[in-house]
Enzyme design. Structure first.
Site, PDB file in Angstrom:
ATOM      1  N   GLY A 114     -39.063 -69.172  67.457  1.00 39.79           N
ATOM      2  CA  GLY A 114     -38.033 -70.221  67.494  1.00 39.79           C
ATOM      3  C   GLY A 114     -37.520 -70.531  68.888  1.00 39.79           C
ATOM      4  O   GLY A 114     -36.408 -71.014  69.050  1.00 39.79           O
ATOM      5  N   ALA A 115     -38.335 -70.265  69.911  1.00 39.54           N
ATOM      6  CA  ALA A 115     -37.846 -70.392  71.288  1.00 39.54           C
ATOM      7  C   ALA A 115     -38.452 -71.584  72.021  1.00 39.54           C
ATOM      8  O   ALA A 115     -38.366 -71.686  73.235  1.00 39.54           O
ATOM      9  CB  ALA A 115     -38.139 -69.097  72.046  1.00 39.54           C
ATOM     10  N   LEU A 117     -41.745 -72.429  71.941  1.00 37.02           N
ATOM     11  CA  LEU A 117     -43.146 -72.230  72.341  1.00 37.02           C
ATOM     12  C   LEU A 117     -44.114 -72.383  71.160  1.00 37.02           C
ATOM     13  O   LEU A 117     -45.268 -71.969  71.239  1.00 37.02           O
ATOM     14  CB  LEU A 117     -43.335 -70.850  72.997  1.00 37.02           C
ATOM     15  N   GLY A 118     -43.628 -72.959  70.065  1.00 40.84           N
ATOM     16  CA  GLY A 118     -44.538 -73.280  68.964  1.00 40.84           C
ATOM     17  C   GLY A 118     -45.047 -72.078  68.198  1.00 40.84           C
ATOM     18  O   GLY A 118     -46.182 -72.064  67.721  1.00 40.84           O
ATOM     19  N   SER A 119     -44.185 -71.043  68.043  1.00 44.49           N
ATOM     20  CA  SER A 119     -44.618 -69.835  67.335  1.00 44.49           C
ATOM     21  C   SER A 119     -44.975 -70.137  65.886  1.00 44.49           C
ATOM     22  O   SER A 119     -46.000 -69.680  65.378  1.00 44.49           O
ATOM     23  CB  SER A 119     -43.522 -68.777  67.386  1.00 44.49           C
ATOM     24  N   SER A 120     -44.154 -70.929  65.210  1.00 47.54           N
ATOM     25  CA  SER A 120     -44.409 -71.176  63.788  1.00 47.54           C
ATOM     26  C   SER A 120     -45.698 -71.968  63.611  1.00 47.54           C
ATOM     27  O   SER A 120     -46.497 -71.672  62.717  1.00 47.54           O
ATOM     28  CB  SER A 120     -43.232 -71.902  63.147  1.00 47.54           C
ATOM     29  N   ASP A 164     -46.683 -79.875  67.609  1.00 51.57           N
ATOM     30  CA  ASP A 164     -46.965 -78.434  67.708  1.00 51.57           C
ATOM     31  C   ASP A 164     -48.260 -78.048  67.016  1.00 51.57           C
ATOM     32  O   ASP A 164     -49.078 -77.304  67.564  1.00 51.57           O
ATOM     33  CB  ASP A 164     -45.857 -77.621  67.026  1.00 51.57           C
TER      34      ASP A 164
HETATM   35  O1  PMV Z   1     -38.749 -75.926  69.295  1.00 47.89           O
HETATM   36  P1  PMV Z   1     -40.060 -76.412  68.820  1.00 47.89           P
HETATM   37  O2  PMV Z   1     -41.224 -75.860  69.597  1.00 47.89           O
HETATM   38  O3  PMV Z   1     -40.256 -76.271  67.331  1.00 47.89           O
HETATM   39  O4  PMV Z   1     -40.140 -77.986  69.109  1.00 47.89           O
HETATM   40  C1  PMV Z   1     -39.287 -78.913  68.462  1.00 47.89           C
HETATM   41  C2  PMV Z   1     -39.615 -80.262  68.990  1.00 47.89           C
HETATM   42  C3  PMV Z   1     -38.829 -81.422  68.387  1.00 47.89           C
HETATM   43  O5  PMV Z   1     -39.321 -82.594  69.019  1.00 47.89           O
HETATM   44  C4  PMV Z   1     -37.353 -81.293  68.682  1.00 47.89           C
HETATM   45  C5  PMV Z   1     -39.025 -81.536  66.889  1.00 47.89           C
HETATM   46  C6  PMV Z   1     -40.460 -81.863  66.498  1.00 47.89           C
HETATM   47  O6  PMV Z   1     -40.863 -81.460  65.388  1.00 47.89           O
HETATM   48  O7  PMV Z   1     -41.150 -82.559  67.258  1.00 47.89           O
END
Ligand code: PMV
Length: 338
Positions: A114-115, A117-120, A164
């Site tokens: 959740g930081a 960097l697209g962990s999920s 992501d």
């Molecule tokens: O925090 P992350 O890596 O899940 O990125 C969120 C990016 C947003 O543009 C705020 C939302 C999205 O799904 O694009």
């Protein structure tokens, strides 16, 4: 046993604005989530997750029973991690047309949760790939990216872009605009990441930007201006030599756009003191540019610096828990063990 891995990513430009149809350019980085899948004889799902944060922890639960693990990390993060694995299992079962398939799943991730960097996304992409392969029904990359997006969309109540999941599937840099996703050429950008040890609430942050945008025309203009930055950045990348070391001039120009992008994200209320502090520490150390990456609110910043100064300065910056260099991951999802 099938093992697949998929990379995390940074946003070079365009987070938040991408939710409103502007383009975004994320780039995959060499920090991976590995998912091991063993089909079971029954229809149960058992998930073991290790090192889901940089500090590391282990959770065990039996999917779908409502059991929740007793671990020393914030429950919303653990619930989110489990939610993503459940959604990946549903997609894999649907893709293979085996609604009752059961699995033993192990998740190991080097990507902070959740930081930004697209962990999920990395867990979902690697998970669906490994599970469909384990069932003898491997997906092509476009379908895998699409199913991974649907899994995220479901868990995030519709507040997810394709950025992501597409980036993690394909690797390298990609361009996402609505449903339109394409890999793009990019040089070996010298990314440095600073992590404050925390995480932002993506849903809350996206909702905050949505409200501002509906209330103020200048907030809607800010979102559009982020789109203009992305388009300018894309032009710079298109003129660069792919997979080569970038020129200093290119880094200076990209860095300027990243600084601008960070300022506009801060104006939209999604930065945080820790993120601003790390961004300024990076700039003071001579980085060509620095910005928050992902939803914001806490988590990570990304800076451009081919030298060690930024990483060293960040490691001495109060509030920066970890600083590291991240290579562009040219390979997206891959099979580690067939
Ligand atoms: O925090 P992350 O890596 O899940 O990125 C969120 C990016 C947003 O543009 C705020 C939302 C999205 O799904 O694009």
């Amino acid at each position: 046993m099938t093992v697949c891995s998929a990379p995390g990513k940074v946003y070079l430009f365009g987070e938040h604005a991408v939710v409103y149809g502007e383009p975004a350019v994320p780039a995959a980085i060499e920090r991976r989530a590995r998912v091991t899948v063993d089909p079971r004889d029954d229809d149960h799902v058992r998930v073991t997750a290790e090192d889901l944060s940089l500090d590391g922890f282990t959770v065990e639960y039996t999917g779908g029973t409502g059991d929740r693990p007793d671990v020393d990390v914030p429950t919303p993060l653990v619930d989110a991690a489990i939610g993503y694995v459940d959604a990946a299992v549903r997609q894999a079962r649907a893709a293979a047309e085996e609604p009752d398939a059961g699995f033993d799943i192990t998740v190991e991730s080097e990507i902070p949760l959740g930081a930004g960097l697209g962990s999920s996304a990395a867990v979902v992409v690697a998970g669906i790939d490994a599970a469909t392969r384990a069932l003898g029904e491997p997906l092509d990359r476009r379908e895998l990216a699409d199913r991974a997006y649907r899994a995220e969309f479901e868990v995030q109540d519709g507040e997810a872009s394709r950025a992501d999941t597409f980036c993690s599937t394909m690797g390298g840099a990609v361009r996402v605009e609505g449903d339109d996703c394409e890999p793009i050429d990019a040089p070996n950008l010298p990314f440095v990441i600073g992590f404050d040890g925390g995480a932002g609430d993506t849903g809350e942050l996206v909702a905050g930007v949505r409200e501002l945008r509906e209330e103020y025309r200048f907030a809607a203009d800010t979102v559009r201006s982020i789109g203009d930055i992305v388009r300018a950045g894309e032009e710079l990348l298109a003129d660069a030599v792919p997979e080569a070391d970038p020129s200093r001039e290119l880094l200076v120009e990209l860095g300027e756009l990243m600084d601008f992008n960070h300022g506009l994200l801060a104006a939209l209320g999604v930065s945080a003191r820790s993120l601003d502090t790390m961004v300024w520490a990076a700039r003071d150390a001579g980085a060509h540019g620095a910005k928050l990456t992902g939803a914001g609110g806490g988590g990570c910043i990304v800076a451009l610096d081919p030298h060690e100064e930024t990483s060293t300065a960040l490691s001495f910056t109060q509030g920066c828990e970890e600083a590291f260099r991240a290579e562009l991951a040219t390979e997206g999802v891959r099979v580690e063990e067939p």
